[in-house]
Each structure stands twice: as structure tokens, then as C-alpha cells.
Design an enzyme around this catalytic site. Structure first.
Site, PDB file in Angstrom:
ATOM      1  N   GLN A  88       1.536   0.922   0.523  1.00  0.00           N
ATOM      2  CA  GLN A  88       2.306   2.134   0.818  1.00  0.00           C
ATOM      3  C   GLN A  88       1.509   3.343   0.342  1.00  0.00           C
ATOM      4  OE1 GLN A  88       6.457   2.152  -0.590  1.00  0.00           O
ATOM      5  NE2 GLN A  88       6.021   4.099  -1.566  1.00  0.00           N
TER       6      GLN A  88
ATOM      7  N   GLU B 267      12.620  10.659 -14.761  1.00  0.00           N
ATOM      8  CA  GLU B 267      13.243  11.958 -14.507  1.00  0.00           C
ATOM      9  C   GLU B 267      13.879  12.009 -13.115  1.00  0.00           C
ATOM     10  OE1 GLU B 267      10.416  12.147 -17.722  1.00  0.00           O
ATOM     11  OE2 GLU B 267      10.190  11.462 -15.658  1.00  0.00           O
TER      12      GLU B 267
ATOM     13  N   GLU C 247      12.604   0.828  -1.244  1.00  0.00           N
ATOM     14  CA  GLU C 247      11.846   0.745  -2.488  1.00  0.00           C
ATOM     15  C   GLU C 247      12.779   0.610  -3.679  1.00  0.00           C
ATOM     16  OE1 GLU C 247       7.972   2.968  -4.285  1.00  0.00           O
ATOM     17  OE2 GLU C 247       9.653   4.269  -3.801  1.00  0.00           O
TER      18      GLU C 247
ATOM     19  N   SER D  84      -0.659   0.923  -4.983  1.00  0.00           N
ATOM     20  CA  SER D  84      -0.694  -0.453  -5.475  1.00  0.00           C
ATOM     21  C   SER D  84      -1.227  -1.395  -4.404  1.00  0.00           C
ATOM     22  CB  SER D  84       0.708  -0.904  -5.894  1.00  0.00           C
ATOM     23  OG  SER D  84       1.223  -0.075  -6.915  1.00  0.00           O
TER      24      SER D  84
ATOM     25  N   SER E 136       1.912   8.637  -2.700  1.00  0.00           N
ATOM     26  CA  SER E 136       1.639   9.585  -3.790  1.00  0.00           C
ATOM     27  C   SER E 136       0.289  10.278  -3.626  1.00  0.00           C
ATOM     28  CB  SER E 136       1.669   8.867  -5.136  1.00  0.00           C
ATOM     29  OG  SER E 136       2.938   8.297  -5.381  1.00  0.00           O
TER      30      SER E 136
END
Length: 408
Positions: free
Chosen positions: A129, A375, A247, A164, A132
Site C-alpha cells: 500500500q 493521535e 485497514e 511495508s 504515506s
């Protein structure tokens, strides 16, 4: 909550147990006694995945035409519970089958799914995926990787990070920016691509644990056919949400050293010549973790009950991940302290408990970032569970190319 299987669920569980008892204990599936190379682990994982595929236990909830079984959500949960009792290698396929596959089935063509999904289900192809980016942090929509139309192709330039499994993946899903003149959530477009495409460069990132699970991925004039676009041009955020929702389910619990392992260590370790388990501070810590473990157990039971009734679970998995990941890190840290000098040893063969607490301590920080940082998850719980006001977002309606980006 209902902790009991229905008649049909009990029959399915018995069938799963019989298969696992026969095949999950095979020597070529068991972890080796000594060190194992990454290549050997990957080969062992592919063997296990193909055994499941050959016997109808791969990607249970997928349609049979795509290599699945058409199973119900609760059957998927039951299978995960039973397979989880065996130390079989499944990690390389979690992202592809848990996140990429559902996104492909929602947006790819039938011909594409007929061709690619069985290869994913069997373990022949591994997916990653590509989301990021270095400048994006936890704000996925703040991505800068560009896709520009060139006839029937798109030309991709940019960088992804923390990807990953990219170094052993065959395919990937990718979200890019195609229109910087509209607000950041509206100018995105989603693709899938062959990771061996010219212009794709993968650089593994060395982690503190000594492993390299994550990667930087660079795109230099990478060409992707428009036929490999998922969703409409500019509608990439909608497709991304499909991936992110899956996810949350795929990442879920942070597995590793837990309360039972800490109890075993506390019985073996000593403090001032006495068993650590007799120390009041140690007992208080274990009691706290037991309460968290119990809370997680019953939260998961609510999810299972909802699935059994055919309902869609709420945000319970955000709660599960945020609690279990921090618990894993705390248990790992405390375990290393109890081992004293043994806690700084390296190498599972020499370390007490085969490095279980060391692995937990080193891996937990990554878990607290993967699939949504602490967060982000707290914001989800605050806004979607407690109904609190959303964070102020000053760039919400500002064209992306007018949002201050700092020095670049």
C-alpha cells in the site's frame, strides 16, 4: 454479548480446527529452531498460504471466483481465532488481502479481479500500500506525488515512505495528486501498479530492531496505463477511504508479549532475592494490564457478536488498537527491566523467553504509527464516538497549491 457459537458456527469451527490440526503442524510450516533468513521465511509463508488456498481456507470472505469461500463475517472471525493458535506465517499477505484486495474488488474491472485476485489469494502475488509520504505525516491528503496524463498513460513522479513489504511485493495500490488547484482532498487519483515497472526504486529502511520491514519508494517517470486507474479522476480520496476502513479491521490488535507472558517472567525473575511476582509494584502493574486485557477481550466480543448478527461494527477497532499497542510497548519495556542485564542481550537464541519482550519493545512504536497514529485514533474516538467538535482545519477549502508547505 453472546459468547457461544450457534450450531452452524460450531460446525464451522470444528472444520477449521480439523484442517489446522492436519496441516498447520507440518514441519515445512513450523518456525525453524535456529535463525531464519527473510527469503526462507517468505518461502515458508507462501507454502502455508498456498495450502490454505488449495483447501478452500484462503481469503474466506472473498467470492469463490476470486479464490475465496464466500464465508460470512463471523466465519472469518472464527477462522482468525483458530489460526491464531498456531505459529504460522501470515504477515506478508496481511496488507494485500486485508486492504488492497477489498479496494480492488470495489473499483477494478471484473476482468482485472478475475486475473489478479486468485494470485493474491494463493500467495503467488504479494501486494503493498503506497500511501504515506515524508511531508505528509498522518495527513494522507497532504500528499505530493504527482500523476500527469500522457495519452493513455499517467506519468508518476514522487516518493512514498514507510511502505511495508514493498521490497518483496509484486503489486501495489497508489494514491497520487492529479490536480493541485483544488482543495487537497479533491485533487487525488488512485491507481494500482506493477512494482517492477521501470522507474520504481525501493530502498529498505533499517529499523531499531535490526529489521527492514518498511521502505522508501521513489517514482521517476513511472508510466501507469489509465486502465489501471481505480475510481474516477479526482475521486482518489473516496477510494482511499475504502482502503483505510479495511485497514482498521486488518491492523486491529497488536499481538505479541501479553499478560500471561509477563506472569511467567515475573515468576522466574527476582527482585532483591525474592520472586518478582511477590513484589507489590510488579503485581500492581500486572493487574493493570490484566484489566486492559479483559477490556480488549470484551470489546472484541462485542465486534464478534455484531458480526454474528449481520451488523457492521462501530469504531471498536480504533479503541482496540490504541489500547493494545501501548500495552504491548509497556509490557515489553517492563519485561526488559525485570530481566536486568539479560534485557540488553541480542539474538533470540540467547535471550530469555527467546527475545519475546525485546521484540515487543522494539516493534510496538511502529504499531503505534501503522494504521493510524495514537493521535489520529484519539480524534476518531473523540469525534465519531463521543461526538466532540472536530479539530479546526484551516486548509479545508483552500486549493492545495495555495497551502503553505514550508521550505522545499
Amino acid at each position: 454479548m453472546d459468547f457461544h457459537d450457534t450450531k452452524e458456527e460450531a460446525e464451522f469451527r470444528a472444520e477449521a480446527r480439523a484442517f489446522l490440526e492436519q496441516y498447520a503442524t507440518r514441519d515445512d510450516i513450523r518456525p525453524p529452531q535456529g535463525p531464519e533468513t527473510h527469503e526462507a521465511f517468505l518461502a515458508r509463508a507462501k507454502r502455508w498460504q498456498h495450502i490454505k488456498y488449495d483447501h478452500g481456507w484462503a481469503c474466506l470472505h472473498w467470492p469463490q471466483a476470486y479464490g475465496g469461500r464466500g464465508a460470512t463475517p463471523i466465519q472469518r472471525v472464527i477462522w482468525a481465532e483458530e489460526e491464531g493458535k498456531y505459529n504460522v506465517p501470515t504477515q506478508p499477505f496481511a496488507i494485500g488481502q486485508g486492504m488492497c484486495g477489498p479496494t480492488m474488488m470495489a473499483y477494478a474491472t471484473e476482468a482485472q479481479n478475475q486475473e489478479l485476485m486468485p494470485l493474491m489469494a494463493s500467495g503467488e502475488d504479494i501486494w503493498c500500500q503506497l500511501f504515506s509520504e515524508p511531508a505528509g505525516g498522518s495527513d494522507l491528503a497532504n500528499l505530493q506525488t504527482r500523476a500527469e496524463r500522457d495519452g493513455d498513460d499517467w506519468v508518476i513522479n514522487g516518493q512514498k515512505i514507510w511502505t511495508s513489504g514493498a521490497h518483496y511485493s509484486d503489486w501495489g495500490i497508489l494514491v497520487t495528486r492529479t490536480d493541485p488547484t483544488v482543495p487537497k482532498h479533491k485533487g487525488l487519483t488512485f491507481f494500482f501498479l506493477d512494482m517492477r515497472s521501470p522507474g520504481v526504486e525501493i530502498k529498505p529502511i533499517k529499523q531499531i530492531s535490526g529489521r527492514s520491514n518498511f521502505n522508501e519508494v521513489f517514482f521517476t517517470d513511472v508510466r501507469i496505463p489509465d486502465a489501471q486507474r481505480l475510481g474516477e479522476v479526482g475521486d482518489g480520496w473516496k477510494v482511499s477511504i475504502t482502503t483505510l476502513m479495511n485497514e482498521r479491521l486488518a491492523v486491529g490488535d497488536a499481538s505479541g508479549a501479553d499478560v500471561a507472558d509477563m506472569l511467567a517472567l515475573a515468576r522466574q525473575a527476582d527482585i532483591d532475592g525474592e520472586p518478582a511476582i511477590q513484589n507489590a509494584a510488579v503485581r500492581a502493574k500486572i493487574a493493570d494490564w490484566y484489566c486492559q486485557w479483559s477490556g480488549l477481550k470484551y470489546t472484541k466480543a462485542r465486534v464478534i457478536s455484531a458480526l454474528s448478527r449481520g451488523e457492521t461494527p462501530g469504531p471498536e477497532n480504533s479503541i482496540t488498537k490504541i489500547v493494545s499497542a501501548s500495552k504491548l510497548q509497556e509490557i515489553g519495556s517492563f519485561g526488559l527491566d525485570l530481566m536486568e542485564m539479560g534485557g540488553i542481550m541480542t539474538g533470540p537464541e540467547q535471550m530469555p523467553f527467546e527475545g519475546l519482550f525485546y521484540e515487543a519493545y522494539m516493534w510496538a512504536p511502529g504499531i503505534r504509527v501503522a494504521g493510524g497514529t495514537d493521535e489520529i485514533l484519539r480524534n476518531i474516538i473523540a469525534e465519531r464516538v463521543l461526538g466532540l467538535p472536530q479539530d479546526i482545519r484551516v486548509d479545508k477549502d483552500v486549493p492545495y497549491n495555495q497551502v503553505p508547505q514550508g521550505n522545499r
